[in-house]
Scaffold this active site. Structure first.
Site, PDB file in Angstrom:
ATOM      1  N   PHE A 125      50.461  43.940  19.212  1.00  0.00           N
ATOM      2  CA  PHE A 125      50.334  44.224  17.735  1.00  0.00           C
ATOM      3  C   PHE A 125      51.109  45.396  17.477  1.00  0.00           C
ATOM      4  CE2 PHE A 125      47.519  46.372  14.456  1.00  0.00           C
ATOM      5  CZ  PHE A 125      47.378  45.432  13.584  1.00  0.00           C
ATOM      6  N   GLU A 129      53.266  54.000  15.109  1.00  0.00           N
ATOM      7  CA  GLU A 129      54.525  54.825  15.234  1.00  0.00           C
ATOM      8  C   GLU A 129      54.334  56.224  15.614  1.00  0.00           C
ATOM      9  OE1 GLU A 129      57.522  53.685  12.354  1.00  0.00           O
ATOM     10  OE2 GLU A 129      57.140  51.710  12.238  1.00  0.00           O
ATOM     11  N   PRO A 130      55.433  56.756  15.915  1.00  0.00           N
ATOM     12  CA  PRO A 130      54.998  58.281  16.332  1.00  0.00           C
ATOM     13  C   PRO A 130      54.730  58.996  15.078  1.00  0.00           C
ATOM     14  CG  PRO A 130      57.242  57.588  17.364  1.00  0.00           C
ATOM     15  CD  PRO A 130      56.728  56.546  16.665  1.00  0.00           C
ATOM     16  N   TRP A 160      52.136  53.395  21.518  1.00  0.00           N
ATOM     17  CA  TRP A 160      50.638  53.120  21.877  1.00  0.00           C
ATOM     18  C   TRP A 160      50.206  51.717  21.669  1.00  0.00           C
ATOM     19  CZ3 TRP A 160      49.251  56.982  24.500  1.00  0.00           C
ATOM     20  CH2 TRP A 160      49.567  58.475  24.082  1.00  0.00           C
ATOM     21  N   ILE A 161      51.257  50.824  22.177  1.00  0.00           N
ATOM     22  CA  ILE A 161      50.908  49.342  21.815  1.00  0.00           C
ATOM     23  C   ILE A 161      50.464  48.710  23.068  1.00  0.00           C
ATOM     24  CG2 ILE A 161      51.907  47.223  20.791  1.00  0.00           C
ATOM     25  CD1 ILE A 161      52.310  49.732  18.975  1.00  0.00           C
ATOM     26  N   ARG A 275      17.907  59.964  42.978  1.00  0.00           N
ATOM     27  CA  ARG A 275      18.277  61.555  43.338  1.00  0.00           C
ATOM     28  C   ARG A 275      16.880  61.926  43.102  1.00  0.00           C
ATOM     29  NH1 ARG A 275      20.964  65.517  45.426  1.00  0.00           N
ATOM     30  NH2 ARG A 275      21.398  67.290  44.027  1.00  0.00           N
ATOM     31  N   GLY A 346      25.489  65.334  37.497  1.00  0.00           N
ATOM     32  CA  GLY A 346      25.871  66.970  37.890  1.00  0.00           C
ATOM     33  C   GLY A 346      27.128  66.941  38.432  1.00  0.00           C
ATOM     34  N   GLU A 370      42.532  51.926  16.836  1.00  0.00           N
ATOM     35  CA  GLU A 370      42.018  51.007  15.889  1.00  0.00           C
ATOM     36  C   GLU A 370      41.379  51.791  14.578  1.00  0.00           C
ATOM     37  OE1 GLU A 370      41.017  46.919  16.373  1.00  0.00           O
ATOM     38  OE2 GLU A 370      41.727  47.073  18.517  1.00  0.00           O
ATOM     39  N   SER A 373      37.504  57.844  14.073  1.00  0.00           N
ATOM     40  CA  SER A 373      35.964  57.993  13.579  1.00  0.00           C
ATOM     41  C   SER A 373      36.263  58.547  12.139  1.00  0.00           C
ATOM     42  CB  SER A 373      35.206  59.001  14.471  1.00  0.00           C
ATOM     43  OG  SER A 373      34.875  58.349  15.748  1.00  0.00           O
TER      44      SER A 373
END
Length: 386
Positions: A125, A129-130, A160-161, A275, A346, A370, A373
């Site tokens: 998709f 773009e930059p 970022w595709i 633990r 921890g 996508e 926030s």
């Protein structure tokens, strides 16, 4: 009564099958794939064999014909174990195959969809773009029509595709500027660009903090020519189609957040029972018990919101506002649970030996991908009349 608060038999079986696959096949390999930043063709094909590709595509085009609740549950169960493999499925189905199904003509559907429903082919998709992330209308990639050859000539780049630079990638749906509207804004249209088209260069991106075993690419278009029939939908409808696609995609990102949160809670609870400090398991210390209680409570709320949004979608009711809310809340619950889980571990929570470290890194993407926030809050504010 119009609501059900438990999985039916079919959904329960599907959930169990995906969880079993994730725990038996993905979990043993997740750390090594993350370390090597390696996309697994083998796991991708196995997920295809399990029926996790073409999930919401009808059987007539080779898909599984799942409803949206089943789809988000499948993504959720993968994300309980590994965000990278969940991302491969979520991006391919929501952002890759779905636009071809929803907006493609009959010829396009029959040509491309069957091969994308098996795990042998991925589709990407091409929106970001930059200089066009949250402001998707700021796209600089252009498509100019060559009348003589009846072809569109595409120039520009995308970044970022997901699923765009793998040997399994079959093609990309690309948004490009095809002119200017009367108000001066760009006219945006979408095009089907098969992998291997001359002038298209796809490079895998490395050095990621998160989803290191998923395939992420940067794309360059240098006089890439596609025939006129490769326009997806109508001219000038590209931005609308992309935004509607993101509405659907928010459900899968929310599912990834819910799954990650559930996985973080499960591993933290297990560790807290094993633990021991001051003569008893740390789960019995109120400070830790309260963390676990808060994680569990937020997960319950996130699940209800996401499943309701998916129910609205599959019943053809307005779902966009709730999808934005689910994406926002589930991603922030994922971050909370990963952070509090890591705190409970921890010093061990800082070591790659423990999956909570990887979960902590993977959670960061969910607040950004996508639609950040901040963008989700903007979308929600508009729906409620602000």
């Amino acid at each position: 009564m119009s609501y059900e608060f438990e999985d039916n038999e079919e959904l329960s079986l599907m959930r169990h099958s995906v969880r079993q696959f994730a725990e038996n096949e993905i979990a043993p390999k997740a750390r090594e794939l993350d370390e090597k930043e390696e996309f697994s063709i083998e796991l991708t094909r196995q997920m295809g064999a399990l029926g996790l590709f073409g999930t919401v595509v009808p059987a007539e085009y080779g898909g599984q014909g799942m409803d949206y609740i089943s789809y988000v549950v499948a993504v959720e169960e993968l994300a309980r174990v590994d965000g990278s493999q969940a991302a491969t499925i979520a991006a391919h189905n929501s952002l890759g195959a779905a636009p071809l199904y929803y907006y493609g003509n009959e010829e396009q559907k029959r040509k491309y969809l069957p091969s994308l429903c098996t795990g042998e082919g991925l589709w990407a998709f091409g929106l970001t773009e930059p200089e066009a992330g949250s402001d998707a209308q700021a796209s600089k990639t252009t498509a100019v029509f060559d009348e003589a050859k009846q072809e569109w000539v595409i120039n520009g780049s995308k970044l970022w595709i997901t699923n765009s630079a793998s040997v399994l990638t079959k093609g990309i749906t690309v948004q490009a500027v095809t002119g200017r509207l009367a108000n001066g804004r760009p006219e945006l249209s979408c095009f089907i660009v098969p992998a291997g088209t001359p002038g298209l260069t796809a490079r895998a991106m490395h050095g990621k903090m998160m989803w290191r075993a998923s395939n992420t690419g940067e794309l360059y278009f240098d006089n890439v020519r596609v025939p006129a029939k490769n326009m997806l939908g109508s001219r000038g409808q590209g931005f609308k189609m992309m935004m509607e696609t993101l509405d659907n995609g928010r459900l899968s990102i929310a599912a990834m957040g819910l799954g990650l949160a559930k996985g973080a809670l499960a591993m933290t609870l297990k560790y807290a029972k094993e633990r021991r400090t001051f003569g008893k398991p740390i789960a019995e210390h109120q400070a830790v018990g309260f963390k676990l209680a808060e994680m569990a409570t937020r997960i319950e709320a996130a699940e209800s919101m996401l499943y309701k949004a998916a129910w609205l979608k599959q019943n053809h009711k307005p779902f966009q506002k709730l999808a934005a809310m689910a994406k926002l809340y589930c991603s922030e619950v994922a971050e909370y649970c990963a952070r509090e889980g890591q705190q409970t571990f921890g010093g061990y929570g800082l070591m790659k030996e423990y999956p909570i470290e990887r979960f902590y890194r993977d959670a960061a993407l969910l607040r950004i991908g996508e639609g950040t926030s901040e963008i989700q809050r903007l979308v929600i504010s508009r729906y409620i009349g602000c």
